[in-house]
Design a protein around this motif. Structure first.
Motif, PDB file in Angstrom:
ATOM      1  N   VAL A 208       0.835  -1.206   0.000  1.00  0.00           N
ATOM      2  CA  VAL A 208       0.000   0.000   0.000  1.00  0.00           C
ATOM      3  C   VAL A 208       0.867   1.252   0.000  1.00  0.00           C
ATOM      4  CG1 VAL A 208      -1.776   1.304   1.254  1.00  0.00           C
ATOM      5  CG2 VAL A 208      -1.867  -1.195   1.195  1.00  0.00           C
ATOM      6  N   ARG A 209       1.732   1.368   1.012  1.00  0.00           N
ATOM      7  CA  ARG A 209       2.590   2.561   1.118  1.00  0.00           C
ATOM      8  C   ARG A 209       3.669   2.310   2.169  1.00  0.00           C
ATOM      9  NH1 ARG A 209      -2.353   3.803   3.300  1.00  0.00           N
ATOM     10  NH2 ARG A 209      -2.424   4.112   5.572  1.00  0.00           N
ATOM     11  N   LYS A 210       4.568   3.234   2.261  1.00  0.00           N
ATOM     12  CA  LYS A 210       5.610   3.192   3.273  1.00  0.00           C
ATOM     13  C   LYS A 210       5.033   3.575   4.635  1.00  0.00           C
ATOM     14  CE  LYS A 210       9.619   2.267   1.237  1.00  0.00           C
ATOM     15  NZ  LYS A 210      10.522   1.214   1.718  1.00  0.00           N
ATOM     16  N   ALA A 211       5.578   2.992   5.693  1.00  0.00           N
ATOM     17  CA  ALA A 211       5.179   3.385   7.044  1.00  0.00           C
ATOM     18  C   ALA A 211       5.741   4.770   7.342  1.00  0.00           C
ATOM     19  CB  ALA A 211       5.695   2.378   8.058  1.00  0.00           C
ATOM     20  N   THR A 212       5.062   5.511   8.186  1.00  0.00           N
ATOM     21  CA  THR A 212       5.485   6.883   8.491  1.00  0.00           C
ATOM     22  C   THR A 212       6.247   6.983   9.817  1.00  0.00           C
ATOM     23  OG1 THR A 212       3.341   7.316   9.544  1.00  0.00           O
ATOM     24  CG2 THR A 212       3.567   7.887   7.208  1.00  0.00           C
ATOM     25  N   THR A 213       6.321   5.883  10.558  1.00  0.00           N
ATOM     26  CA  THR A 213       7.043   5.886  11.829  1.00  0.00           C
ATOM     27  C   THR A 213       8.112   4.798  11.819  1.00  0.00           C
ATOM     28  OG1 THR A 213       5.452   4.351  12.828  1.00  0.00           O
ATOM     29  CG2 THR A 213       5.030   6.706  13.115  1.00  0.00           C
ATOM     30  N   ARG A 214       9.112   4.933  12.680  1.00  0.00           N
ATOM     31  CA  ARG A 214      10.151   3.906  12.762  1.00  0.00           C
ATOM     32  C   ARG A 214       9.609   2.688  13.513  1.00  0.00           C
ATOM     33  NH1 ARG A 214      14.006   5.547  17.791  1.00  0.00           N
ATOM     34  NH2 ARG A 214      12.630   7.035  18.786  1.00  0.00           N
ATOM     35  N   ARG A 215      10.202   1.551  13.271  1.00  0.00           N
ATOM     36  CA  ARG A 215       9.779   0.315  13.928  1.00  0.00           C
ATOM     37  C   ARG A 215      10.115   0.347  15.410  1.00  0.00           C
ATOM     38  NH1 ARG A 215       9.962  -5.059  13.143  1.00  0.00           N
ATOM     39  NH2 ARG A 215      12.232  -5.186  13.071  1.00  0.00           N
ATOM     40  N   ASN A 216       9.211  -0.195  16.226  1.00  0.00           N
ATOM     41  CA  ASN A 216       9.471  -0.332  17.657  1.00  0.00           C
ATOM     42  C   ASN A 216      10.014  -1.734  17.911  1.00  0.00           C
ATOM     43  OD1 ASN A 216       9.518   0.397  20.398  1.00  0.00           O
ATOM     44  ND2 ASN A 216       7.532  -0.572  20.749  1.00  0.00           N
ATOM     45  N   SER A 217      11.192  -1.981  17.367  1.00  0.00           N
ATOM     46  CA  SER A 217      11.822  -3.298  17.481  1.00  0.00           C
ATOM     47  C   SER A 217      13.331  -3.121  17.476  1.00  0.00           C
ATOM     48  CB  SER A 217      11.409  -4.204  16.318  1.00  0.00           C
ATOM     49  OG  SER A 217      12.186  -5.382  16.300  1.00  0.00           O
ATOM     50  N   PRO A 218      14.049  -3.942  18.223  1.00  0.00           N
ATOM     51  CA  PRO A 218      15.502  -3.819  18.268  1.00  0.00           C
ATOM     52  C   PRO A 218      16.231  -4.573  17.166  1.00  0.00           C
ATOM     53  CG  PRO A 218      14.792  -5.462  19.845  1.00  0.00           C
ATOM     54  CD  PRO A 218      13.538  -4.910  19.214  1.00  0.00           C
ATOM     55  N   TYR A 219      15.492  -5.317  16.323  1.00  0.00           N
ATOM     56  CA  TYR A 219      16.158  -6.297  15.467  1.00  0.00           C
ATOM     57  C   TYR A 219      16.287  -5.873  14.002  1.00  0.00           C
ATOM     58  CZ  TYR A 219      15.354  -9.190  19.549  1.00  0.00           C
ATOM     59  OH  TYR A 219      15.341  -9.677  20.832  1.00  0.00           O
ATOM     60  N   THR A 220      17.311  -6.440  13.359  1.00  0.00           N
ATOM     61  CA  THR A 220      17.552  -6.203  11.940  1.00  0.00           C
ATOM     62  C   THR A 220      17.607  -7.535  11.196  1.00  0.00           C
ATOM     63  OG1 THR A 220      19.965  -6.266  12.238  1.00  0.00           O
ATOM     64  CG2 THR A 220      18.880  -4.113  12.420  1.00  0.00           C
ATOM     65  N   PHE A 221      17.390  -7.454   9.871  1.00  0.00           N
ATOM     66  CA  PHE A 221      17.456  -8.634   9.006  1.00  0.00           C
ATOM     67  C   PHE A 221      18.272  -8.277   7.767  1.00  0.00           C
ATOM     68  CE2 PHE A 221      13.681  -9.168  11.568  1.00  0.00           C
ATOM     69  CZ  PHE A 221      13.656 -10.521  11.868  1.00  0.00           C
ATOM     70  N   GLU A 222      19.578  -8.077   7.971  1.00  0.00           N
ATOM     71  CA  GLU A 222      20.448  -7.722   6.854  1.00  0.00           C
ATOM     72  C   GLU A 222      20.641  -8.934   5.945  1.00  0.00           C
ATOM     73  OE1 GLU A 222      21.368  -4.741   6.330  1.00  0.00           O
ATOM     74  OE2 GLU A 222      20.815  -3.839   8.272  1.00  0.00           O
ATOM     75  N   GLU A 223      20.734  -8.669   4.640  1.00  0.00           N
ATOM     76  CA  GLU A 223      20.852  -9.757   3.671  1.00  0.00           C
ATOM     77  C   GLU A 223      22.092 -10.603   3.920  1.00  0.00           C
ATOM     78  OE1 GLU A 223      19.047 -12.070   1.234  1.00  0.00           O
ATOM     79  OE2 GLU A 223      18.165 -10.104   1.683  1.00  0.00           O
ATOM     80  N   ASP A 224      23.190  -9.965   4.333  1.00  0.00           N
ATOM     81  CA  ASP A 224      24.420 -10.713   4.599  1.00  0.00           C
ATOM     82  C   ASP A 224      24.633 -10.964   6.094  1.00  0.00           C
ATOM     83  OD1 ASP A 224      24.839  -8.104   5.321  1.00  0.00           O
ATOM     84  OD2 ASP A 224      26.815  -7.919   4.390  1.00  0.00           O
ATOM     85  N   GLY A 225      23.575 -10.778   6.887  1.00  0.00           N
ATOM     86  CA  GLY A 225      23.642 -11.002   8.324  1.00  0.00           C
ATOM     87  C   GLY A 225      23.510 -12.478   8.671  1.00  0.00           C
ATOM     88  N   PHE A 226      23.639 -12.776   9.945  1.00  0.00           N
ATOM     89  CA  PHE A 226      23.618 -14.166  10.401  1.00  0.00           C
ATOM     90  C   PHE A 226      22.321 -14.875  10.011  1.00  0.00           C
ATOM     91  CE2 PHE A 226      22.203 -17.254  13.577  1.00  0.00           C
ATOM     92  CZ  PHE A 226      23.263 -18.151  13.568  1.00  0.00           C
ATOM     93  N   TYR A 227      21.165 -14.267  10.315  1.00  0.00           N
ATOM     94  CA  TYR A 227      19.912 -15.006  10.144  1.00  0.00           C
ATOM     95  C   TYR A 227      19.594 -15.281   8.688  1.00  0.00           C
ATOM     96  CZ  TYR A 227      15.194 -16.701  10.543  1.00  0.00           C
ATOM     97  OH  TYR A 227      14.081 -17.494  10.447  1.00  0.00           O
ATOM     98  N   ARG A 228      19.679 -14.269   7.848  1.00  0.00           N
ATOM     99  CA  ARG A 228      19.320 -14.502   6.447  1.00  0.00           C
ATOM    100  C   ARG A 228      20.323 -15.416   5.748  1.00  0.00           C
ATOM    101  NH1 ARG A 228      16.294  -9.481   3.461  1.00  0.00           N
ATOM    102  NH2 ARG A 228      14.361  -9.613   4.660  1.00  0.00           N
ATOM    103  N   THR A 229      21.585 -15.360   6.170  1.00  0.00           N
ATOM    104  CA  THR A 229      22.577 -16.286   5.615  1.00  0.00           C
ATOM    105  C   THR A 229      22.211 -17.726   5.978  1.00  0.00           C
ATOM    106  OG1 THR A 229      24.342 -14.622   5.768  1.00  0.00           O
ATOM    107  CG2 THR A 229      25.023 -16.934   5.639  1.00  0.00           C
ATOM    108  N   LEU A 230      21.856 -17.932   7.259  1.00  0.00           N
ATOM    109  CA  LEU A 230      21.455 -19.264   7.705  1.00  0.00           C
ATOM    110  C   LEU A 230      20.175 -19.700   7.006  1.00  0.00           C
ATOM    111  CD1 LEU A 230      21.714 -21.715   9.580  1.00  0.00           C
ATOM    112  CD2 LEU A 230      20.522 -20.402  11.346  1.00  0.00           C
ATOM    113  N   LYS A 231      19.228 -18.801   6.849  1.00  0.00           N
ATOM    114  CA  LYS A 231      17.944 -19.160   6.230  1.00  0.00           C
ATOM    115  C   LYS A 231      18.129 -19.590   4.775  1.00  0.00           C
ATOM    116  CE  LYS A 231      14.432 -16.115   5.791  1.00  0.00           C
ATOM    117  NZ  LYS A 231      13.181 -15.373   6.113  1.00  0.00           N
ATOM    118  N   LYS A 232      19.019 -18.938   4.054  1.00  0.00           N
ATOM    119  CA  LYS A 232      19.293 -19.352   2.668  1.00  0.00           C
ATOM    120  C   LYS A 232      19.783 -20.799   2.636  1.00  0.00           C
ATOM    121  CE  LYS A 232      20.783 -14.756   1.218  1.00  0.00           C
ATOM    122  NZ  LYS A 232      21.985 -13.926   0.997  1.00  0.00           N
ATOM    123  N   ARG A 233      20.673 -21.135   3.564  1.00  0.00           N
ATOM    124  CA  ARG A 233      21.240 -22.484   3.605  1.00  0.00           C
ATOM    125  C   ARG A 233      20.197 -23.510   4.031  1.00  0.00           C
ATOM    126  NH1 ARG A 233      26.924 -20.416   6.441  1.00  0.00           N
ATOM    127  NH2 ARG A 233      27.769 -19.511   4.521  1.00  0.00           N
TER     128      ARG A 233
END
Length: 544
Positions: free
Chosen positions: A100-125
């Motif tokens: 629909v559109r971009k959110a207008t506020t920042r996320r209230n969460s401490p976490y990231t999901f970088e493409e070359d980060g630990f989680y997404r690297t593991l998920k690809k495998r």
């Protein structure tokens, strides 16, 4: 001044900037938790994933996992659940159609999901190993869950018929195992075995929120409903705790185990909107009374006993399953610099050695805990296929994830109940610098040495050669001197000298809110100050 009881806790995690609405409600439930998320998440009545808003209203009834997952979460940020529940790329491709559109506020969460980060690297495998058709339980998981529920029903009827409380106790044990094994099924797409969980008086629907959406997404943080659900009776977060609480909580917390099932029944009746599935717990007493041919009062008494025993065992297993230990992250501790979601999961759990040895123990004791947190919709039995790639990825990212003993986790849970990070001696009637240092020696995890960041050093032989004077080191022995070390030394010379005195890594997290990132404000400024003050002299040799 010491923290007041009426002042909300502040999260130690960067990014969790808003105190969760309804966290301190007198009666807590998954439904109230979601209502709070709708106020806090900036989803504007839609579904938020990362910083984008989607309207999946027309897709709700077509959702492969079941409509409930989307109906319940409308108006909230579902980023963590979306990332961890979908291993293939199909969900991402489908989601784009509903942007629909971009959110207008920042996320209230401490976490990231970088493409070359630990989680997404593991998920690809993991995707390469499991393929696109990984959903659904294994035959072994189905067989074990079915045997548990049949045994529970049979023992309950026999116990009611003979008025045998020993058989009733055994029925309670199997009711506990039925509920825990059914936990494997309510994480997956809608299926009838997830309702085995409801025989215990607990609600699979409410636990999909409190456990799957809250605890799994934000373990041991202010957003973890399984932390706040038991407060202020059980306090796992490192907040200020009185000596009386520390002692008494060790005594009464096992009693709390016995009433977990009953408390969930109260929540069901007073907070949630009742549905047909809420009649599921009545199947057990109905069979006991009908097939056991017992009166109403005798049936209710035996049923209550079975529930009591089952609740105690589930509480004993669940509370001590590896999430609560002084060596595990709890909101209020200093977090790691890398805020990758997968790393956050590993920081908040300990896996127990022999529990993961076979599928029966895994299904009855929340085994394969770390992998289950990382990939909650994958059947417990299939997690064994992922252990190799998990270890490989941990090694590549420098993650030292060690298995713990069962008794270590049990003892650690009681230690966590008594653990606070409120500075020792802060409220002492007589205050002084030396008393403050004494408190730091108890709090800092320096083990009688000098702590800098997450490493311990023995500077005893260097003390009287310290260019700034011996007193700086003499006074601070047994404490964390990270901030002083960073601020007092502009040049690189002390860092080079320090390496000669390294002993080992610290075994506990730092009791400090501060970081010193190489590209952060302070170290960037310090580099420029070093350049402005002139070229550094050659470092002295230790033997000089």
């Amino acid at each position: 001044m010491p923290p007041r009881d009426d002042v909300p806790l502040a999260s130690s995690l960067p990014g969790l900037w808003k105190y969760p609405t309804n966290r301190d409600a007198p009666l807590k439930s998954g439904i109230l938790w979601l209502e709070g998320k709708r106020e806090d998440d900036g989803a504007e009545g839609l579904w938020r994933v990362h910083d984008d808003l989607y309207d999946v209203s027309t897709f709700v009834d077509k959702h492969p996992g079941g409509a409930d997952w989307l109906k319940l979460t409308k108006g909230t940020d579902i980023t963590e659940a979306f990332e961890s529940h979908h291993i293939t790329n199909r969900a991402e491709t489908t989601l784009k159609k509903f942007f629909v559109r971009k959110a207008t506020t920042r996320r209230n969460s401490p976490y990231t999901f970088e493409e070359d980060g630990f989680y997404r690297t593991l998920k690809k495998r993991v995707r390469e190993i499991l393929g696109n058709n990984y959903s659904g339980p294994s035959n072994r998981s189905v067989l074990i869950a079915d045997l548990f529920v049949i045994t529970t029903l049979l023992l309950s009827v026999l116990a009611a018929h003979g008025g045998d409380f020993l058989l009733g106790s055994l029925a309670g044990v199997f009711l506990c195992y039925t509920a825990i094994s059914a936990h494997n099924f309510f994480h997956q797409k809608d299926n009838f075995r997830m309702y085995y969980f409801d025989l215990s008086l607990m609600s699979s629907r409410d636990w999909r929120i409190s456990h799957a959406m809250s605890h799994h997404a934000y373990p041991n943080t202010l957003l973890d409903l399984e932390i706040s659900l038991f407060e202020p009776v059980i306090k796992w977060l490192p907040t200020k705790k009185s000596l009386g609480y520390k002692i008494i909580s060790w005594i009464y917390s096992p009693i709390v185990y016995s009433f977990v099932f009953f408390s969930q029944a109260v929540v069901r009746g007073h907070v949630n909107h009742l549905q047909w599935r809420d009649a599921a717990p009545l199947v057990l007493p109905a069979l006991m009374m009908g097939l056991g041919r017992t009166g109403v009062l005798d049936t209710l008494l035996m049923w209550a006993w079975i529930i009591l025993v089952g609740s105690f065992l589930l509480g004993a297993i669940g509370f001590n399953a590896g999430h609560h230990h002084p060596g595990v992250f709890h909101d209020g501790d200093a977090p790691r610099k890398d805020r990758d979601w997968g790393l956050g999961q590993l920081d908040a759990v300990k896996d127990r050695k022999w529990i993961s040895a076979n599928i029966l123990l895994v299904l009855t004791n929340f085994g394969n805990h770390a992998l289950h947190h990382l990939f909650p919709t994958v059947d417990h039995d299939k997690l064994y296929e992922l252990k190799g790639v998990f270890k490989q990825t941990c090694k590549e990212f420098g993650v030292d994830f060690e298995l713990a003993g069962v008794w270590e986790c049990i003892a650690g849970q009681f230690r966590q109940l008594a653990r606070d990070k409120y500075p020792t001696y802060r409220d002492s009637s007589l205050k002084s610098g030396l008393i403050w240092i004494k408190g730091k020696q108890e709090d800092d995890g320096a083990e009688g040495l000098w702590r800098i960041h997450d490493d311990l050093y023995d500077l005893s032989s260097w003390m009287y050669r310290h260019p700034g004077g011996a007193e700086w080191l003499d006074i601070t022995k047994g404490t964390d001197i990270t901030e002083a070390f960073e601020a007092h030394h502009v040049s690189k010379i002390p860092e080079n000298i320090l390496k000669n005195f390294h002993v080992r890594a610290a075994s506990t997290r730092r009791n400090s809110p501060y970081t010193f990132k190489e590209d952060g404000f302070y170290r960037t400024l310090k580099k420029r100050v070093r350049e402005a003050l002139g070229k550094e002299p050659e470092p002295k040799r230790l033997e000089d």
